[in-house]
Design an enzyme around this catalytic site. Structure first.
Site, PDB file in Angstrom:
ATOM      1  CB  ILE A  47      -0.971  -0.032   1.192  1.00 27.95           C
ATOM      2  CG1 ILE A  47      -2.034  -1.125   0.948  1.00 27.95           C
ATOM      3  CG2 ILE A  47      -1.633   1.326   1.409  1.00 27.95           C
ATOM      4  CD1 ILE A  47      -2.939  -1.399   2.122  1.00 27.95           C
ATOM      5  CB  SER A  60      -5.574   2.137  10.529  1.00 31.56           C
ATOM      6  OG  SER A  60      -6.709   2.526   9.771  1.00 31.56           O
ATOM      7  CE1 TYR A  99      -1.569  -5.796  10.853  1.00 35.28           C
ATOM      8  CE2 TYR A  99      -3.852  -6.518  10.628  1.00 35.28           C
ATOM      9  CZ  TYR A  99      -2.778  -5.776  10.167  1.00 35.28           C
ATOM     10  OH  TYR A  99      -2.921  -4.999   9.046  1.00 35.28           O
ATOM     11  CE  LYS A 111      -2.008  -2.169  10.741  1.00 36.09           C
ATOM     12  NZ  LYS A 111      -1.284  -1.016  10.150  1.00 36.09           N
ATOM     13  CB  SER A 153       0.628  -5.761   0.773  1.00 37.00           C
ATOM     14  OG  SER A 153       0.064  -6.550   1.815  1.00 37.00           O
TER      15      SER A 153
END
Length: 292
Positions: A29, A174, A189, A193, A224
């Site tokens: 990203i 985010s 994770y 976030k 990604s």
């Protein structure tokens, strides 16, 4: 009042002469954001931990006209000394920046709470997660965003002088995972976030005092190294539609596209009337998975 001519997309979303910095800009990203900004006239500095990734990104994706993508030295955004060196390098090249895209981030270990008995659930979670993994994930996905933004505040405030009141801004990458209630097997994770989401709100309220806006993009499944586990020779990743459809909770039925991330980045960069917002670009996942 604007004339119709001034409402052309090329005028509304031009970032000609903007100076931008993208952390995690060598892939995923971050690279999408760098491409979008450079394609529309900005001078974009990218950094990451890996020199070869930066060099490949610049070689493969620097636009032939308009703006440019420029590799900074590699920096570790979880270290204050690296961030101070990044500020010093930028200060020698530019007197201001108009935009920071904080896209550097990592995933975490997976521990699925898929058990009906507490003893089994405890074992699955206890044996597959550590304090160290939680701390590392939080440090990279939350703390580094804060310190990266703070170290660049003087250059950001100077950027407001070039394009008007509250024009300088930060876009925090985010995740929809920080909004939803489904752990996805990634407690550390998703919790991190969630911290990134709230940090965006805190920074937006405090930093508007120095005329700097802060907003966040909460992506869904975009290609990604985090989602595809790899990049090709151009530092781009691919996620097959079937992999997304198998999840069963993505109405769009595919991963997000570079163009869709570019549209979100340009919107938040140029619309100075937006501050403190979390924009989910998730293919409709949060309409299916509980969260908001």
């Amino acid at each position: 009042m604007a004339s119709t001519h001034n409402l052309q997309a090329s005028k509304l979303f031009s970032v000609k002469d903007y100076v931008c910095v993208v952390t995690g800009g060598g892939s995923g990203i971050g690279l999408m954001a760098a491409q979008a900004l450079a394609a529309n006239g900005a001078r974009v500095y990218i950094t990451s931990r890996r020199q070869e990734v930066l060099e490949t990104a610049v070689k493969s994706h620097d636009p032939k006209e308009g703006g440019s993508i420029i590799a900074l030295s590699p920096y570790d955004v979880t270290k204050k000394e690296d961030l101070e060196r990044m500020y010093e390098e930028l200060s020698k090249k530019e007197k201001h920046i108009n935009l920071l895209v904080a896209a550097a981030g990592i995933s975490s270990g997976k521990a699925e709470p898929d058990a009906e008995k507490a003893t089994e659930m405890k074992q699955k979670l206890w044996d597959n997660e550590t304090f160290e993994d939680w701390a590392n994930t939080y440090n990279t996905d939350v703390s580094s965003v804060y310190f990266t933004t703070v170290v660049l505040l003087p250059l950001l405030q100077a950027g407001t002088e070039t394009h008007g009141h509250l024009s300088a801004s930060v876009i925090v990458i985010s995740s929809m995972s920080g909004i939803m209630r489904h752990a996805q097997g990634h407690f550390s994770y998703n919790a991190a976030k969630g911290g990134t989401v709230h940090l965006t709100k805190l920074m937006s309220a405090e930093f508007q005092k120095i005329k700097v806006r802060v907003n966040s993009i909460a992506p869904g499944y975009f290609p990604s190294e985090m989602t595809a586990k790899e990049s090709d020779e151009n530092q781009k990743s691919h996620v097959p539609d079937e992999k997304i459809q198998d999840k069963g909770h993505v109405p769009q039925g595919r991963a997000g596209q570079d163009e869709e991330m570019a549209q979100a980045v340009l919107f938040l960069t140029k619309n100075t009337y937006v501050n403190g917002e979390i924009i989910a670009v998730d293919g409709g996942v949060l309409n299916v998975v509980a969260g908001r």
